[in-house]
Design a protein around this motif. Structure first.
Motif, PDB file in Angstrom:
ATOM      1  N   THR A  30      36.384  42.991  24.305  1.00 25.50           N
ATOM      2  CA  THR A  30      36.340  41.732  25.059  1.00 25.50           C
ATOM      3  C   THR A  30      34.951  41.138  24.798  1.00 25.50           C
ATOM      4  O   THR A  30      34.113  41.773  24.161  1.00 25.50           O
ATOM      5  N   TYR A  34      33.824  46.740  25.554  1.00 24.63           N
ATOM      6  CA  TYR A  34      35.166  47.211  25.198  1.00 24.63           C
ATOM      7  C   TYR A  34      35.881  47.705  26.452  1.00 24.63           C
ATOM      8  O   TYR A  34      35.266  48.341  27.325  1.00 24.63           O
ATOM      9  N   ARG A  55      37.294  59.195  35.585  1.00 27.19           N
ATOM     10  CA  ARG A  55      36.855  58.221  36.594  1.00 27.19           C
ATOM     11  C   ARG A  55      37.326  58.634  37.981  1.00 27.19           C
ATOM     12  O   ARG A  55      38.480  59.035  38.150  1.00 27.19           O
ATOM     13  N   PRO A  60      38.400  51.117  41.807  1.00 20.96           N
ATOM     14  CA  PRO A  60      39.514  50.277  41.336  1.00 20.96           C
ATOM     15  C   PRO A  60      39.263  49.622  39.981  1.00 20.96           C
ATOM     16  O   PRO A  60      38.121  49.509  39.535  1.00 20.96           O
ATOM     17  N   HIS A  64      43.616  42.327  33.603  1.00 20.04           N
ATOM     18  CA  HIS A  64      43.339  41.270  32.615  1.00 20.04           C
ATOM     19  C   HIS A  64      44.607  40.482  32.308  1.00 20.04           C
ATOM     20  O   HIS A  64      45.674  41.069  32.107  1.00 20.04           O
ATOM     21  N   THR A  94      35.203  37.842  36.999  1.00 20.59           N
ATOM     22  CA  THR A  94      36.301  38.551  37.662  1.00 20.59           C
ATOM     23  C   THR A  94      36.332  38.099  39.109  1.00 20.59           C
ATOM     24  O   THR A  94      35.289  38.045  39.766  1.00 20.59           O
ATOM     25  N   LEU A  96      38.225  38.506  42.999  1.00 20.33           N
ATOM     26  CA  LEU A  96      39.092  39.346  43.848  1.00 20.33           C
ATOM     27  C   LEU A  96      40.120  38.473  44.547  1.00 20.33           C
ATOM     28  O   LEU A  96      39.776  37.428  45.107  1.00 20.33           O
ATOM     29  N   LEU A 111      42.920  49.536  47.828  1.00 22.86           N
ATOM     30  CA  LEU A 111      42.370  48.337  48.488  1.00 22.86           C
ATOM     31  C   LEU A 111      43.445  47.246  48.544  1.00 22.86           C
ATOM     32  O   LEU A 111      44.345  47.201  47.705  1.00 22.86           O
ATOM     33  N   THR A 113      42.884  44.197  47.899  1.00 23.18           N
ATOM     34  CA  THR A 113      42.558  43.154  46.917  1.00 23.18           C
ATOM     35  C   THR A 113      42.690  43.700  45.500  1.00 23.18           C
ATOM     36  O   THR A 113      42.531  44.893  45.261  1.00 23.18           O
ATOM     37  N   ARG A 117      40.662  39.141  35.798  1.00 19.53           N
ATOM     38  CA  ARG A 117      39.918  38.261  34.911  1.00 19.53           C
ATOM     39  C   ARG A 117      40.693  37.914  33.660  1.00 19.53           C
ATOM     40  O   ARG A 117      41.598  38.645  33.246  1.00 19.53           O
ATOM     41  N   ALA A 137      42.150  47.340  32.917  1.00 19.03           N
ATOM     42  CA  ALA A 137      41.195  47.866  31.935  1.00 19.03           C
ATOM     43  C   ALA A 137      39.791  47.977  32.501  1.00 19.03           C
ATOM     44  O   ALA A 137      39.133  46.974  32.763  1.00 19.03           O
ATOM     45  N   LEU A 190      29.539  40.761  43.786  1.00 17.76           N
ATOM     46  CA  LEU A 190      29.484  42.212  43.984  1.00 17.76           C
ATOM     47  C   LEU A 190      28.823  42.885  42.789  1.00 17.76           C
ATOM     48  O   LEU A 190      28.186  43.920  42.936  1.00 17.76           O
ATOM     49  N   ARG A 191      29.010  42.286  41.609  1.00 17.81           N
ATOM     50  CA  ARG A 191      28.357  42.805  40.400  1.00 17.81           C
ATOM     51  C   ARG A 191      27.934  41.603  39.558  1.00 17.81           C
ATOM     52  O   ARG A 191      28.776  40.786  39.206  1.00 17.81           O
ATOM     53  N   LEU A 225      30.203  47.430  48.708  1.00 21.22           N
ATOM     54  CA  LEU A 225      31.221  46.380  48.758  1.00 21.22           C
ATOM     55  C   LEU A 225      32.167  46.547  47.571  1.00 21.22           C
ATOM     56  O   LEU A 225      33.341  46.249  47.639  1.00 21.22           O
ATOM     57  N   SER A 226      31.605  46.992  46.462  1.00 17.91           N
ATOM     58  CA  SER A 226      32.413  47.270  45.288  1.00 17.91           C
ATOM     59  C   SER A 226      32.267  48.763  45.009  1.00 17.91           C
ATOM     60  O   SER A 226      31.154  49.242  44.804  1.00 17.91           O
ATOM     61  N   PRO A 227      33.386  49.511  45.049  1.00 19.04           N
ATOM     62  CA  PRO A 227      33.259  50.965  44.953  1.00 19.04           C
ATOM     63  C   PRO A 227      32.460  51.427  43.736  1.00 19.04           C
ATOM     64  O   PRO A 227      31.731  52.423  43.809  1.00 19.04           O
TER      65      PRO A 227
HETATM   66  O1  TXA Z   1      33.637  42.944  31.750  1.00 21.00           O
HETATM   67  C1  TXA Z   1      34.342  43.683  32.421  1.00 21.00           C
HETATM   68  O2  TXA Z   1      34.596  43.461  33.614  1.00 21.00           O
HETATM   69  C2  TXA Z   1      34.950  44.925  31.714  1.00 21.00           C
HETATM   70  C3  TXA Z   1      35.913  44.436  30.655  1.00 21.00           C
HETATM   71  C4  TXA Z   1      36.658  45.563  29.969  1.00 21.00           C
HETATM   72  O3  TXA Z   1      36.786  43.490  31.171  1.00 21.00           O
HETATM   73  N1  TXA Z   1      35.591  45.776  32.674  1.00 21.00           N
HETATM   74  C5  TXA Z   1      34.882  46.514  33.559  1.00 21.00           C
HETATM   75  O4  TXA Z   1      35.649  47.311  34.370  1.00 21.00           O
HETATM   76  O5  TXA Z   1      33.680  46.491  33.607  1.00 21.00           O
HETATM   77  P1  TXA Z   1      35.040  48.516  35.229  1.00 21.00           P
HETATM   78  O6  TXA Z   1      36.225  49.229  35.761  1.00 21.00           O
HETATM   79  O7  TXA Z   1      34.114  49.278  34.406  1.00 21.00           O
HETATM   80  O8  TXA Z   1      34.334  47.829  36.411  1.00 21.00           O
HETATM   81  C6  TXA Z   1      35.097  47.213  37.445  1.00 21.00           C
HETATM   82  C7  TXA Z   1      34.231  46.980  38.653  1.00 21.00           C
HETATM   83  C8  TXA Z   1      33.908  48.262  39.366  1.00 21.00           C
HETATM   84  O9  TXA Z   1      32.573  48.205  39.842  1.00 21.00           O
HETATM   85  C9  TXA Z   1      34.907  48.240  40.532  1.00 21.00           C
HETATM   86  O10 TXA Z   1      34.446  48.975  41.639  1.00 21.00           O
HETATM   87  C10 TXA Z   1      35.002  46.753  40.824  1.00 21.00           C
HETATM   88  O11 TXA Z   1      34.945  46.138  39.543  1.00 21.00           O
HETATM   89  N2  TXA Z   1      36.280  46.396  41.462  1.00 21.00           N
HETATM   90  C11 TXA Z   1      37.514  46.415  40.920  1.00 21.00           C
HETATM   91  N3  TXA Z   1      38.438  46.065  41.813  1.00 21.00           N
HETATM   92  C12 TXA Z   1      37.791  45.812  42.983  1.00 21.00           C
HETATM   93  C13 TXA Z   1      38.196  45.431  44.296  1.00 21.00           C
HETATM   94  N4  TXA Z   1      39.462  45.225  44.599  1.00 21.00           N
HETATM   95  N5  TXA Z   1      37.209  45.270  45.236  1.00 21.00           N
HETATM   96  C14 TXA Z   1      35.912  45.468  44.937  1.00 21.00           C
HETATM   97  N6  TXA Z   1      35.459  45.841  43.698  1.00 21.00           N
HETATM   98  C15 TXA Z   1      36.397  46.025  42.748  1.00 21.00           C
END
Ligand code: TXA
Ligand code: MG
Length: 345
Positions: A30, A34, A55, A60, A64, A94, A96, A111, A113, A117, A137, A190-191, A225-227
């Protein structure tokens, strides 16, 4: 299992789409990092993501999509999200949303939510279009390692665990997407990522808040707030220490810290801006890009952190960038790599 890396041409993309439809995992590029994708509506496929990455089950995943028409299947969308989708999708934002029952609890770690993205990378979009599925992903690293920005990074972490990596070259942004929560009094990041606070505010015409733990460790009784923010992440094996302050004092402090650790026999290096490489040439300098282009530092950060491990570094001293624009995302990742240890020069 043998892991194939294929150049992401039409043939490889249709192979990948078939694998996803069969419930298998595929890593794909992406614009951010990746991803490790699986059919977001198939809970068994989703569980195999957690297994391959190691993981924690309470973290969560992001779903995509390639087209907004897919949203109605997975979530409900508040009016406030439309200007954001107009401005930043496809791209590294991204959002929620309240999830629909079609999304298994395994995706959202229970969760209410779901994070969604629409990536802008042409390979990601083509893959999503061809498989016709919403694709869950996370970043395609093993849990705790820096996110992969090259197909070879994915291979290092996941070889033997997944059948296919689509190689689309280096990821442009290099840091993961911005995660935004609209379900609070104020929209809250959150991030931090490629879509900055400033960019969000200019579209929403209101203040955007930052989750508390973006530039500091999570407090002992504080809930993330974001796990994902509560886990050790982006951390190389070395002890990383950040050095901030006026430029001259920072350079002197980097040299002092480097010399002290090297003298005691620990393998050490400094991370510094391109402009400072020649000034620190006897301190094993690693170039984090020009101080005038924070995007470049973002783009390089994760491959630099991976290199530190390959080189067996034990102590790393790093310059910092101002936490503005993309600099906020850089300082969040660099800060976490350093467990937020900072020396003020
Ligand atoms: O750029 C990106 O976002 C990449 C590419 C592959 O799209 N994906 C990515 O996914 O970074 P991941 O799983 O490494 O990170 C997802 C983040 C985690 O910090 C997770 O806790 C948060 O998003 N997250 C996912 N769903 C959530 C929810 N319902 N509430 C709060 N935080 C959430
Ligand atoms: Mg990740």
């Amino acid at each position: 299992m043998e892991t194939q890396i294929l150049k992401a041409d039409d043939h490889a993309i249709s192979l990948a789409a078939d694998l996803l439809r069969k419930g298998s995992l595929v890593s794909f590029p992406t614009e951010t990092v990746y991803g490790l994708g699986a059919d977001a509506t198939d809970k068994h496929a989703v569980l195999s993501i957690f297994a391959a990455k190691g993981r924690p089950a309470d973290n969560p995943l992001i779903v995509h999509i390639h087209d907004r028409s897919q949203l109605k299947e997975i979530c409900s969308v508040p009016a406030s999200a439309f200007p954001l989708m107009d401005a930043f999708w496809p791209g590294p934002l991204t959002i929620l949303f309240d999830k629909s029952p079609a999304v298994p609890d395994e995706v959202t770690a229970g969760l209410p939510t779901v994070a969604v993205r629409m990536p802008s990378h042409p390979v990601a979009l083509a893959l999503l279009r061809q498989c016709g599925l919403p694709v869950a992903a996370p970043s395609a690293n093993s849990s705790g390692r820096p996110s992969p920005t090259l197909a070879s990074h994915v291979y290092e972490d996941l070889k033997g665990k997944i059948p296919l990596i689509l190689d689309g070259g280096p990821c442009k942004v290099g840091l993961e997407s911005t995660v935004l929560d609209l379900g609070r009094d104020d929209p809250t990041i959150l991030r931090p990522g490629g879509v900055t606070k400033e960019m969000l505010e200019s579209v929403l015409h209101r203040k955007v808040c930052l989750a508390g733990s973006i530039l500091r460790p999570l407090g002992e009784n504080e809930k993330a707030l974001s796990p994902g923010m509560k886990y050790k992440h982006y951390a190389p094996a070395a002890t990383v220490i950040l050095v901030d302050g006026p430029e001259k004092a920072v350079l002197a402090k980097l040299r002092e810290l480097y010399e002290k650790e090297s003298m005691s026999g620990r393998k050490s290096c400094v991370l510094c801006f391109s402009e400072h490489m020649h000034l620190l040439q006897d301190c094993s300098p690693h170039d984090i890009g020009s101080m005038k282009h924070t995007e470049e530092t973002a783009h390089r950060l994760f491959s630099t952190l991976r290199r530190l491990d390959e080189e067996g570094m034990e102590c790393v001293f790093s310059e910092v960038v101002p936490p503005e624009g993309v600099g906020l995302a850089v300082m969040n990742r660099l800060g976490r790599a350093a467990a937020f240890r900072t020396v003020h020069a």
